[in-house]
Write an enzyme that holds these catalytic residues in place. Structure first.
Site, short mmCIF file in Angstrom:
data_model
loop_
_atom_site.label_atom_id
_atom_site.label_comp_id
_atom_site.label_asym_id
_atom_site.label_seq_id
_atom_site.Cartn_x
_atom_site.Cartn_y
_atom_site.Cartn_z
N ASP A 40 0.82 -1.17 -0.03
CA ASP A 40 -0.01 -0.13 0.01
C ASP A 40 0.90 1.21 -0.01
O ASP A 40 1.93 1.47 0.72
CB ASP A 40 -0.88 -0.17 1.40
N HIS A 113 -10.12 -5.47 -3.26
CA HIS A 113 -8.73 -5.53 -2.62
C HIS A 113 -8.85 -6.02 -1.19
O HIS A 113 -9.80 -5.69 -0.53
CB HIS A 113 -7.87 -4.43 -2.86
#
Ligand code: AMP
Ligand code: ZN
Length: 126
Positions: A40, A113
Site C-alpha cells: 500500500d 482488494h
C-alpha cells in the site's frame, strides 16, 4: 484456469487494473496467474499490502459463485505473505485482513482488494 465469470475484464480507467498491467509502478510482493499483491502506498501499519484479483471485480459486493475459488485462494495466501513480509507468527503476532466495500464501507478504489496489515504496534490507524 479458474473461470473468471462475467467480470473477467480489465477496466482501462481502473487504478489497480493499471497496476496489475504494470502501467503504474508498484512495489510488488507476489504475483501468480490470478492474483497480484503489492505494498500500500500509504501504509497504516509496519506491514501493509494489498491483494487484488487480476480480473476487474469492482468490490466484494460483486462476488458470487464464480469467485468462490479465487477468494478462497486469496485468503489462504494471506498468512503466507504476511509472514514473508515480516508479521510475527500467530498468536503473539498475526495480522489484520480488511475488505472495504462501497462508500459506507470506506472503499476508495473500486477494484476488489484485501488489505493485509500487521507488525509491531502502535499503527498509524486501527
Ligand atoms: P480502500 O479505501 O479500501 O479502497 O483502499 C485503497 C488503498 O489503496 C488505500 O489504502 C491507498 O493507500 C491505496 N493506494 C492508492 N493508490 C495506490 C497506489 N498507486 N499504489 C499502492 N496503493 C495505493
Ligand atoms: Zn480494476
Amino acid at each position: 484456469m479458474p473461470t473468471a465469470g462475467p467480470s473477467a475484464a480489465h477496466d482501462p480507467n481502473c487504478l489497480f487494473c493499471k497496476i496489475v498491467a504494470g502501467k503504474i509502478p508498484s512495489k510488488k510482493v507476489h504475483e501468480d496467474e490470478e492474483v497480484f499483491v503489492f505494498h500500500d502506498i500509504h501504509p497504516w501499519a509496519p506491514v501493509h499490502f494489498l491483494m487484488v484479483p487480476k480480473v476487474h471485480v469492482p468490490s466484494l459486493a460483486h462476488a458470487g459463485p464464480d469467485h468462490v475459488g479465487l477468494l478462497g485462494r486469496m485468503m489462504a495466501l494471506a498468512p503466507k505473505l504476511a509472514l514473508e513480509q515480516g508479521c510475527r507468527p500467530y498468536p503473539e503476532g498475526g495480522f489484520r485482513v480488511v475488505v472495504n466495500t462501497g462508500a459506507e464501507g470506506g472503499q476508495e478504489v473500486h477494484h476488489l482488494h484485501i488489505h493485509v496489515m500487521g507488525g509491531p504496534r502502535p499503527w498509524l490507524k486501527g
